[in-house]
Design a protein around this motif. Structure first.
Motif, mmCIF file in Angstrom:
data_model
loop_
_atom_site.group_PDB
_atom_site.id
_atom_site.type_symbol
_atom_site.label_atom_id
_atom_site.label_comp_id
_atom_site.label_asym_id
_atom_site.label_seq_id
_atom_site.Cartn_x
_atom_site.Cartn_y
_atom_site.Cartn_z
ATOM 1 N N ASP A 181 0.915 -1.350 0.046
ATOM 2 C CA ASP A 181 -0.109 -0.074 -0.142
ATOM 3 C C ASP A 181 0.954 1.278 0.047
ATOM 4 O O ASP A 181 1.975 1.199 0.408
ATOM 5 C CB ASP A 181 -1.017 -0.100 1.382
ATOM 6 N N GLY A 182 0.520 2.225 -0.593
ATOM 7 C CA GLY A 182 1.152 3.681 -0.599
ATOM 8 C C GLY A 182 1.642 3.965 -1.879
ATOM 9 O O GLY A 182 1.780 3.101 -2.797
ATOM 10 N N TYR A 183 2.134 5.207 -1.824
ATOM 11 C CA TYR A 183 2.973 5.746 -3.061
ATOM 12 C C TYR A 183 4.274 6.602 -2.675
ATOM 13 O O TYR A 183 4.196 6.991 -1.453
ATOM 14 C CB TYR A 183 2.145 6.907 -3.813
ATOM 15 N N GLY A 184 5.330 6.434 -3.351
ATOM 16 C CA GLY A 184 6.477 6.923 -3.018
ATOM 17 C C GLY A 184 7.603 6.931 -4.110
ATOM 18 O O GLY A 184 7.417 6.631 -5.263
ATOM 19 N N THR A 185 8.715 7.225 -3.473
ATOM 20 C CA THR A 185 10.001 7.035 -4.456
ATOM 21 C C THR A 185 11.070 6.201 -3.687
ATOM 22 O O THR A 185 11.120 6.191 -2.380
ATOM 23 C CB THR A 185 10.611 8.292 -4.853
ATOM 24 N N THR A 186 11.984 5.507 -4.540
ATOM 25 C CA THR A 186 13.107 4.965 -4.011
ATOM 26 C C THR A 186 14.446 5.327 -4.555
ATOM 27 O O THR A 186 14.356 5.703 -6.121
ATOM 28 C CB THR A 186 12.901 3.301 -4.246
ATOM 29 N N THR A 187 15.530 5.783 -3.922
ATOM 30 C CA THR A 187 16.556 6.346 -4.573
ATOM 31 C C THR A 187 17.521 5.269 -4.387
ATOM 32 O O THR A 187 17.908 4.942 -3.140
ATOM 33 C CB THR A 187 17.122 7.518 -3.878
ATOM 34 N N ILE A 188 18.373 4.878 -5.325
ATOM 35 C CA ILE A 188 19.441 3.794 -5.184
ATOM 36 C C ILE A 188 20.763 4.504 -5.783
ATOM 37 O O ILE A 188 20.752 5.264 -6.629
ATOM 38 C CB ILE A 188 19.243 2.421 -6.117
ATOM 39 N N TRP A 189 21.934 4.392 -4.829
ATOM 40 C CA TRP A 189 23.242 4.914 -5.225
ATOM 41 C C TRP A 189 23.893 3.724 -5.629
ATOM 42 O O TRP A 189 24.237 2.791 -4.986
ATOM 43 C CB TRP A 189 23.935 5.368 -3.665
ATOM 44 N N LEU A 190 24.487 4.120 -6.807
ATOM 45 C CA LEU A 190 25.326 3.031 -7.393
ATOM 46 C C LEU A 190 26.732 3.276 -7.090
ATOM 47 O O LEU A 190 27.088 4.247 -6.342
ATOM 48 C CB LEU A 190 25.323 3.127 -8.823
ATOM 49 N N GLN A 191 27.482 2.232 -7.240
ATOM 50 C CA GLN A 191 28.821 2.301 -6.704
ATOM 51 C C GLN A 191 29.731 3.584 -7.459
ATOM 52 O O GLN A 191 30.724 4.018 -6.870
ATOM 53 C CB GLN A 191 29.734 0.877 -7.039
ATOM 54 N N ASP A 192 29.480 4.052 -8.486
ATOM 55 C CA ASP A 192 30.229 5.141 -9.198
ATOM 56 C C ASP A 192 29.616 6.531 -8.786
ATOM 57 O O ASP A 192 30.069 7.531 -9.137
ATOM 58 C CB ASP A 192 30.012 5.250 -10.783
ATOM 59 N N GLY A 193 28.645 6.367 -7.675
ATOM 60 C CA GLY A 193 28.147 7.732 -7.264
ATOM 61 C C GLY A 193 26.925 8.216 -7.984
ATOM 62 O O GLY A 193 26.242 9.074 -7.410
ATOM 63 N N SER A 194 26.625 7.650 -8.948
ATOM 64 C CA SER A 194 25.269 8.066 -9.742
ATOM 65 C C SER A 194 24.012 7.578 -9.089
ATOM 66 O O SER A 194 23.951 6.502 -8.197
ATOM 67 C CB SER A 194 25.316 7.582 -11.157
ATOM 68 N N LEU A 227 22.355 -5.915 -5.439
ATOM 69 C CA LEU A 227 23.074 -6.186 -4.268
ATOM 70 C C LEU A 227 24.094 -5.344 -3.583
ATOM 71 O O LEU A 227 24.891 -4.689 -4.790
ATOM 72 C CB LEU A 227 23.966 -7.415 -4.709
ATOM 73 N N ASN A 228 24.011 -5.000 -2.631
ATOM 74 C CA ASN A 228 24.911 -4.195 -1.901
ATOM 75 C C ASN A 228 24.815 -2.548 -1.971
ATOM 76 O O ASN A 228 25.754 -1.974 -1.576
ATOM 77 C CB ASN A 228 26.124 -4.751 -1.699
ATOM 78 N N CYS A 229 23.795 -2.140 -2.805
ATOM 79 C CA CYS A 229 23.741 -0.916 -3.351
ATOM 80 C C CYS A 229 23.069 -0.140 -1.924
ATOM 81 O O CYS A 229 22.289 -0.570 -1.535
ATOM 82 C CB CYS A 229 22.865 -0.476 -4.554
ATOM 83 N N ARG A 230 23.402 1.074 -1.756
ATOM 84 C CA ARG A 230 22.902 2.031 -0.657
ATOM 85 C C ARG A 230 21.512 2.246 -1.382
ATOM 86 O O ARG A 230 21.454 2.755 -2.585
ATOM 87 C CB ARG A 230 23.779 3.135 -0.437
ATOM 88 N N TYR A 231 20.625 2.513 -0.487
ATOM 89 C CA TYR A 231 19.109 3.062 -0.869
ATOM 90 C C TYR A 231 18.381 3.349 0.025
ATOM 91 O O TYR A 231 18.738 3.511 1.198
ATOM 92 C CB TYR A 231 18.355 1.714 -1.575
ATOM 93 N N GLN A 232 17.449 4.265 -0.226
ATOM 94 C CA GLN A 232 16.573 5.035 0.481
ATOM 95 C C GLN A 232 15.216 5.091 0.153
ATOM 96 O O GLN A 232 14.785 5.380 -1.266
ATOM 97 C CB GLN A 232 17.152 6.668 1.083
ATOM 98 N N ILE A 233 14.128 4.938 0.706
ATOM 99 C CA ILE A 233 12.615 4.858 0.365
ATOM 100 C C ILE A 233 11.935 6.119 1.189
ATOM 101 O O ILE A 233 11.906 6.385 2.326
ATOM 102 C CB ILE A 233 11.981 3.727 0.603
ATOM 103 N N SER A 234 11.081 6.881 0.053
ATOM 104 C CA SER A 234 10.443 7.965 0.498
ATOM 105 C C SER A 234 8.959 7.782 0.588
ATOM 106 O O SER A 234 8.403 7.202 -0.557
ATOM 107 C CB SER A 234 10.839 9.101 -0.200
#
Length: 403
Positions: A100-113, A129-136
């Motif tokens: 349920d819900g709506y939002g965005t996910t941000t994933i940081w790749l190893q090259d910084g993009s 695998l092992n990427c940094r991520y954040q969910i809003s």
């Protein structure tokens, strides 16, 4: 320093090592996370109690099941309105199904993009695998809730070091996938096996909506059955989406533990039983419900509603990387072969008559017409006496070792 034991000492004098043996690092980690641990045959994930989870800076709970097996698990992640999780990373694979819900996910790749994508109800995505991520959470009024199926037990028990699993900075560039994989793009592959002429596979990282996603005919699993297997983020975990037509059902089958089955839409139920049982276990079918059939327990899915019903199944061992022998056999098509021929499936003409009888009664209660009359003598099944519907549940005798 090495401890020494006096061989002449009494048993009570021998140092005890109860805390050094039969250790379960994943179970210990789960308890230490400080959120509720729910254990049952299955769960209504939309209704489970959550609590603040420091690791994510959000709310969560563990949705453990009796059939989770040794390698797979599930937790619920809940993000309150307008909130954002902490940035996290981990060495285990994870599939996020949006309950349920709506939002965005941000994933940081190893090259910084970065890769940023929006999601809504019934979307599915995997974190490379092992990427940094954040969910809003993009809503100002309602929480967002996810079912997160993962192989954390495998990784945490393998390394028995949670700090390493969550703190390793290793890069896995081959897991990223094409840029459009994060926008719902992907690649469709077909491969053939003698037992199943076509298996359709979709490779991606993100699917906008599992209710409208393209599926393909797979009659070998049941009349009107449709299916597609998924390779997500070049992972070792498997997922597939299947559809059951209104007034129809899949063939019974069994497999290894750890397959987390989510009802995506539709209504109906699932029956489960072990060989030799006289009673079925029945699980309701509705969005938000998840369960895992225990190892080698037969199970069968029924659609008793007016519309097609879809489900999502997640397990260890993808079509590309089967990982364990049983999963490799599934990828080769053995999951669609009758038990009587050494496979894992119960064909319609081999199943217990009370299965179809129960289905017809459920359809009648819902005012839905059966689409299975060309396969079963339905008047004869409805005329069976109570004595005909008792005793050990009928299953075919295996011709050889089940694989």
């Amino acid at each position: 320093m090495t401890a020494t034991v006096n061989p002449s000492a009494r048993p009570d004098d021998v140092p005890q090592g109860d805390d050094k043996y039969l250790v379960d690092p994943y179970a210990d980690w789960s308890k230490a996370e400080g959120i509720p641990i729910h254990l049952d045959f299955g769960h209504d994930l939309l209704a489970l109690e959550t609590a603040p989870w420091e690791r994510y800076g959000a709310r969560g709970c563990f949705a453990h099941t009796h059939g989770m097996g040794d390698f797979m698990a599930n937790y619920v992640l809940e993000i309150e309105p307008t909130k954002v999780t902490d940035v996290v990373r981990h060495l285990y694979e994870a599939f996020f199904y949006v309950l349920d819900g709506y939002g965005t996910t941000t994933i940081w790749l190893q090259d910084g993009s970065q890769r940023v994508f929006e999601w809504g109800p019934r979307a599915l995505f995997a974190i490379p695998l092992n990427c940094r991520y954040q969910i809003s959470n993009g809503s100002s009024s309602r929480p967002a809730r996810f079912s997160v199926t993962n192989d954390a037990p495998l990784l945490i028990n393998l390394f028995h070091d949670a700090n390493f699993v969550f703190g390793c900075d290793a890069d896995f560039p081959d897991r990223i996938g094409q840029e459009d994989y994060f926008r719902g793009g992907g690649e469709h592959f077909v491969y053939n096996r003698d037992s199943v002429k076509k298996m359709n596979v979709w490779e991606t990282n993100f699917i906008h909506d599992l209710t409208s996603f393209t599926l393909y005919d797979m009659e070998s699993r049941g009349k009107g059955s449709r299916n597609v297997a998924l390779v997500l983020a070049e992972g070792t975990m498997h997922a597939h989406v299947s559809q059951i037509p209104s007034g129809g059902y899949k063939k019974g089958h069994r497999h290894a533990a750890g397959t987390h089955v989510h009802a995506v839409d539709g209504e109906g139920y699932t029956l489960l039983w072990y060989e030799g049982d006289s009673e079925f276990v029945e699980i309701p079918w509705r969005h938000g419900f998840m369960y895992t059939p225990p190892f080698w327990m037969y199970h069968q899915h029924f659609n008793t509603g007016p519309d097609p019903a879809r489900y999502l199944a997640c397990s260890l061992g993808s079509r590309r990387y089967p990982f364990i022998a049983l999963r490799r056999k599934s990828a080769e098509g053995q999951g669609h072969v009758s038990v009587s021929k050494g496979g894992r499936q119960v064909e319609y003409d081999e199943q217990d008559p009370r299965i179809h009888r129960r289905f017809l009664e459920a359809l009648s209660a819902n005012g839905v017409r059966s689409q299975m009359g060309d396969i079963f003598d339905e008047p004869a099944i409805l005329a069976l006496s109570p004595e005909d519907l008792m005793g050990v549940i009928r299953t075919p005798r295996s011709l050889g070792p089940a694989i």
